[in-house]
Design an enzyme around this catalytic site. Structure first.
Site, short mmCIF file in Angstrom:
data_model
loop_
_atom_site.label_atom_id
_atom_site.label_comp_id
_atom_site.label_asym_id
_atom_site.label_seq_id
_atom_site.Cartn_x
_atom_site.Cartn_y
_atom_site.Cartn_z
N TYR A 152 0.99 -8.42 -5.89
CA TYR A 152 1.35 -7.07 -6.32
C TYR A 152 2.77 -7.04 -6.89
O TYR A 152 3.03 -6.40 -7.92
CB TYR A 152 1.24 -6.06 -5.16
CG TYR A 152 1.82 -4.72 -5.55
CD1 TYR A 152 1.28 -3.97 -6.58
CD2 TYR A 152 2.96 -4.23 -4.91
CE1 TYR A 152 1.84 -2.76 -6.97
CE2 TYR A 152 3.53 -3.01 -5.28
CZ TYR A 152 2.97 -2.29 -6.31
OH TYR A 152 3.52 -1.09 -6.71
N ARG B 279 4.27 -6.00 -15.47
CA ARG B 279 4.12 -4.67 -16.06
C ARG B 279 5.46 -4.15 -16.56
O ARG B 279 5.56 -3.59 -17.65
CB ARG B 279 3.51 -3.73 -15.02
CG ARG B 279 3.40 -2.29 -15.47
CD ARG B 279 2.69 -1.42 -14.45
NE ARG B 279 3.31 -1.43 -13.13
CZ ARG B 279 2.90 -0.70 -12.09
NH1 ARG B 279 1.84 0.09 -12.23
NH2 ARG B 279 3.51 -0.77 -10.92
N TYR C 14 12.85 2.33 -6.86
CA TYR C 14 12.79 1.68 -5.53
C TYR C 14 13.85 0.59 -5.44
O TYR C 14 14.09 -0.13 -6.41
CB TYR C 14 11.43 1.01 -5.32
CG TYR C 14 10.29 1.89 -4.86
CD1 TYR C 14 10.46 3.22 -4.52
CD2 TYR C 14 9.00 1.36 -4.77
CE1 TYR C 14 9.39 4.00 -4.10
CE2 TYR C 14 7.92 2.12 -4.36
CZ TYR C 14 8.12 3.45 -4.02
OH TYR C 14 7.07 4.21 -3.61
N ARG D 263 5.14 9.65 -10.51
CA ARG D 263 4.31 10.21 -9.44
C ARG D 263 3.18 11.06 -10.00
O ARG D 263 2.09 11.12 -9.42
CB ARG D 263 5.16 11.05 -8.49
CG ARG D 263 6.22 10.26 -7.74
CD ARG D 263 5.64 9.25 -6.79
NE ARG D 263 6.70 8.46 -6.15
CZ ARG D 263 6.48 7.41 -5.39
NH1 ARG D 263 5.25 6.98 -5.16
NH2 ARG D 263 7.49 6.75 -4.86
N GLU E 67 -4.69 5.96 0.90
CA GLU E 67 -4.04 6.48 -0.30
C GLU E 67 -4.97 7.52 -0.92
O GLU E 67 -6.20 7.38 -0.84
CB GLU E 67 -3.78 5.33 -1.28
CG GLU E 67 -2.96 5.71 -2.49
CD GLU E 67 -2.51 4.49 -3.30
OE1 GLU E 67 -1.63 3.74 -2.82
OE2 GLU E 67 -3.07 4.28 -4.39
C1 3EB Z 1 3.83 3.80 -3.39
O1 3EB Z 1 4.05 5.02 -3.31
C2 3EB Z 1 2.47 3.33 -3.03
O2 3EB Z 1 2.45 0.20 -8.58
O3 3EB Z 1 1.39 1.53 -9.94
C3 3EB Z 1 0.84 3.82 -5.53
C4 3EB Z 1 0.43 4.12 -6.85
C5 3EB Z 1 1.54 2.65 -5.29
C6 3EB Z 1 0.74 3.26 -7.91
C7 3EB Z 1 1.77 1.21 -8.80
C8 3EB Z 1 1.83 1.79 -6.37
C9 3EB Z 1 1.44 2.10 -7.66
O4 3EB Z 1 4.73 2.99 -3.69
C10 3EB Z 1 1.96 2.27 -3.91
#
Ligand code: 3EB
Length: 306
Positions: free
Chosen positions: A125, A132, A184, A197, A299
């Site tokens: 991941y 990406r 992050y 989001r 999720e």
């Molecule tokens: C998070 O909030 C959970 O890497 O595109 C959720 C939706 C998550 C998309 C992505 C990762 C992704 O970090 C993980």
């Protein structure tokens, strides 16, 4: 105008942009995602204005009306470093959507296997995030990122990306309870996950909201590691905060919800809690899959209208 429905009996008429089947479907018009289907409708159908034009080119199965481009592609990711495979797939996506006149990514779904294989920064991941990011990074890109979902599929599956792109940009919506994923801190990945989001766009006289896979992450930390029920409560709070932040619509209606669970054994309790928190008016599709962080059990993603 773009429409979405979750159904167990898809009608594949002239207005279909794409139909995604979970678990396995024999119909060649259906894009199959090999996640175990645990409940609710098994098909996700995206519709536009008929007649939709469709084709297969440059590794994409695509369909478009005047407004939206729907496309799906696969990539191989069986051995070696996953970052170059993810980067190549996203470079193809950027080039293809631009060439067809839909340069604005609104929504991406990413499915690939062995999502947790590899230790630390070598985890697949995280390597996906690196690739990406390399393909999408350009001046100002962090304000234009699509809503996204990344879910791990069973071993032996090919990588798949499904996307919706527009002629006009969507509007990014971030969650006041959560650190933007593209910001992050370094501890989660050498390059931060490149997604918004949520993405807001206009669909006819309504507003539509693509909500990314939403987990029990507050700030940037996982809340309630390993506790599926408590994580669902946090997801509800995250979705409420996100929907409240997504103006101008004030009352959003969930058109299509997907619930991903890591462990099918947790399902009866998770389902009861989901119905308590979300209501039963809109049946959610329930799928088994691996969520990007190994301490996340559940999720929820959604498509909303307001
Ligand atoms: C998070 O909030 C959970 O890497 O595109 C959720 C939706 C998550 C998309 C992505 C990762 C992704 O970090 C993980």
């Amino acid at each position: 105008m773009l429409r979405c429905e979750l159904t167990s009996t898809p009608e594949l008429g002239a207005d279909v942009l794409g139909c995604i089947g979970f678990g396995g479907a024999a119909d060649p018009r259906v894009i199959t995602i090999p996640l175990r289907h645990l409940g609710g409708p098994g098909y996700e159908v995206w519709r536009g204005r008929a007649p939709v034009q469709r084709g297969r080119d440059a590794g994409f199965t695509w369909a478009t009306d005047a407004e939206s481009l729907f496309a799906a592609t696969e990539f191989d990711a069986d051995s070696g470093d996953f970052a170059p495979a993810a980067e190549a797939a996203y470079r193809r996506i950027v080039a293809f959507t631009a060439a067809r006149g839909f340069p604005h990514l609104l929504r991406c779904w990413n499915y690939f296997d062995d999502i947790h294989r590899g230790a630390g920064d070598d985890e697949r991941y995280r390597r996906f995030c690196v690739g990406r990011h390399a393909a999408l990074s350009a001046p100002g890109f962090e304000r234009r990122l699509p809503a996204a979902t990344v879910i791990g599929t069973p071993p032996g599956s090919r990588g798949q990306v499904i996307l919706i792109a527009g002629r006009e940009p969507g509007a990014q919506v971030e969650n006041p309870r959560q650190t933007p994923a593209f910001e992050y801190p370094r501890e989660y990945s050498p390059r931060a996950p490149s997604f918004s989001r949520a993405m807001l766009h206009r669909g006819g006289d309504r507003m539509q909201l693509f909500v990314s896979g939403t987990a029990s992450v507050v700030g940037h930390a996982t809340r309630h590691p390993g506790d599926a029920l408590a994580q669902l409560g946090e997801i509800r709070a995250n979705l409420d905060a996100l929907l409240a932040a997504a103006q101008p619509a004030r009352s959003w209606r969930a058109v299509a919800l997907k619930l991903f669970v890591r462990d099918a054994a947790s399902l009866p309790a998770v389902r009861r809690e989901f119905e308590r928190l979300f209501g039963t008016a809109e049946p959610a599709m329930v799928l088994q899959g691996d969520i990007c962080r190994s301490d996340l059990e559940v999720e929820v993603e959604g498509f909303y209208e307001g």
